[in-house]
Write an enzyme that holds these catalytic residues in place. Structure first.
Site, PDB file in Angstrom:
ATOM      1  CG  ASN A  32     121.899 -67.091 -45.058  1.00 41.76           C
ATOM      2  OD1 ASN A  32     121.142 -66.458 -45.857  1.00 41.76           O
ATOM      3  ND2 ASN A  32     121.106 -67.483 -43.687  1.00 41.76           N
ATOM      4  CB  SER A 124     111.495 -50.537 -44.598  1.00 40.58           C
ATOM      5  OG  SER A 124     110.276 -50.589 -45.272  1.00 40.58           O
ATOM      6  CB  THR A 126     107.587 -50.716 -43.300  1.00 45.98           C
ATOM      7  OG1 THR A 126     106.459 -51.525 -42.556  1.00 45.98           O
ATOM      8  CG2 THR A 126     108.690 -51.408 -42.508  1.00 45.98           C
ATOM      9  CE1 TYR A 148     111.739 -56.288 -43.217  1.00 49.19           C
ATOM     10  CE2 TYR A 148     109.919 -54.891 -43.898  1.00 49.19           C
ATOM     11  CZ  TYR A 148     111.461 -55.261 -44.210  1.00 49.19           C
ATOM     12  OH  TYR A 148     112.276 -54.763 -44.946  1.00 49.19           O
ATOM     13  CE  LYS A 152     114.778 -54.367 -42.756  1.00 49.89           C
ATOM     14  NZ  LYS A 152     116.336 -54.550 -42.925  1.00 49.89           N
TER      15      LYS A 152
END
Ligand code: NAD
Ligand code: WQD
Length: 338
Positions: A32, A124, A126, A148, A152
């Site tokens: 997008n 990730s 993370t 965030y 994930k």
């Protein structure tokens, strides 16, 4: 193969599209452009000397997504689309959950509706809980410290559950460490909006004079020089890892998580000095306090990627610093200046 690349106009997506085209695959991008520029795809096609198909819409729009699946008989999907700024995710968590999980759910439903069974997911490092021993192996404890990261973690879980419920599915969860650098052509690279949060774009914009100086977030960590240590990986190596993951997905069923890192940790000052040396530029810096949420050291055990994918990173820290600078120098305003 014909591959749907969601988020293909973004930083890692554009580099992966180029590798896919150069390897002879057909590429269909849905993005997008919320955090990307169409120019990136134009340049990917120029570099490859081949076309890809591009559709601009929000991946959560399942009517449009269904049309793309009808129009192209996809063999597999690489799913990059998502929002990725840790700090922003703390301020607007619901938007992060809605966007990142909404994209993954819409994609899973449309893959099932159209008989597409192979998917590579951008996860990730993370997702690993703080406090694990280094290097991080895939079976280390998981847990996140920001929305965030949780998107994930939950994205991985959604895909694992989907694979458990449908034995035809093949899911590869790639856990990236710290991707940096740019394509050696200097034509595509990382183009963050606003003031960068991540180390390398901050360094390149400081070297350019757009930012006054880098702040090193803490020099009192328990590391060789006191600054934070990370596993930086060249974005071209990372992109190539996705091609290996596509082959793996085609030959296996079920879900697997795989680290994509080099296994080598570098400190903030290692990176800064390597950047100054290979590019012969000065990067003014000051040492500031620690950044909340940061930990001292993170690096991968890349053994599983070698074993299962036959992949390992080839490019070193000098390549990463040189290529990041070439991109920034040639495109001081990123794609916006084009
Ligand atoms: P990026 O922001 O450059 O690329 C993500 C792309 O997704 C952008 O082009 C954006 O426009 C698009 N997008 C976002 N929401 C969308 C939506 N609803 N519909 C359609 N398109 C949408 O980020 P990147 O660095 O290339 O990262 C790619 C993926 O890898 C992301 O999922 C990110 O979370 C993950 N990841 C990145 C890093 C990193 O440090 N760059 C590390 C680990 C994981
Ligand atoms: C690297 C090192 C900083 C900026 C983030 C996300 C992670 C993943 C990758 C998506 C740290 C230091 C940084 C600066 C500095 N993304 N630093 N001054 O934090 O390891 O990881 O990107 O999944 O989820 O958290 O990367 O580049 O921000 O920081 O000293 O201006 O550089 O403290 O030690 P990080 P980073």
């Amino acid at each position: 193969m014909k591959v749907l690349v969601t988020g293909g106009a973004g930083y890692i997506g554009s580099h992966t599209c180029l590798e896919l085209l150069q390897a002879g695959h057909e590429v269909v991008v849905v993005d997008n452009l919320r955090n990307a520029d169409r120019q990136a795809l134009t340049r990917v096609m120029e570099l490859a000397g081949r076309e890809l198909a591009f559709y601009q819409f929000d991946l959560r729009d399942e009517e449009q997504l269904a049309r793309v699946f009808y129009a192209h008989r996809m063999d597999s999907v690489i799913h990059f689309a998502g929002l990725k700024a840790v700090g922003e995710s703390v301020s607007i968590p619901l938007e992060y959950y809605a966007n990142n999980l909404g994209c993954t759910l819409a994609l899973c439903r449309q893959m099932a509706a159209h008989g597409v069974h192979d998917v590579i997911f951008s996860s990730s490092a993370t997702v690993y809980e703080q406090g694990n021993r280094m290097p991080l192996r895939e079976e280390a404890r998981l847990g996140c410290t920001n929305p965030y990261g949780w998107t994930k973690f939950m994205g991985e879980q959604i895909l694992r559950d989907a694979a458990a419920a449908d034995s035809r599915l093949s899911v590869v969860l790639l856990r990236y460490f710290n991707p940096i650098g740019a394509h050696p052509s200097g034509r595509i690279g990382e183009d963050p909006a606003g003031i960068p949060n991540n180390l390398l774009p901050y360094i390149t914009q400081t070297a350019l004079g757009r930012l006054e100086r880098l702040t090193v977030h803490g020099d009192d960590y328990d590391t060789p020089d006191g600054t934070g240590v990370r596993d930086y990986i060249h974005v071209v190596d990372l992109a190539q890892g996705h091609l290996k993951a596509l082959d793996y997905a085609a030959a296996h069923r079920g879900a697997v998580a795989i680290n994509l890192g080099t296994g080598q940790g570098y400190s903030v000052l290692d990176i800064l000095h390597a950047f100054e040396k290979v590019n012969r530029v000065k990067v003014p810096y000051v040492v500031g306090p620690r950044r909340p949420g940061d930990i001292a050291t993170v690096y991968a055990d890349p053994g599983l990627a070698r074993e299962l994918l036959g992949w390992q990173a080839r490019l070193g820290i000098e390549d990463m610093c040189r290529d990041a600078w070439r991109w920034q120098k040639n495109n001081p305003q990123g794609y916006r200046g084009a």
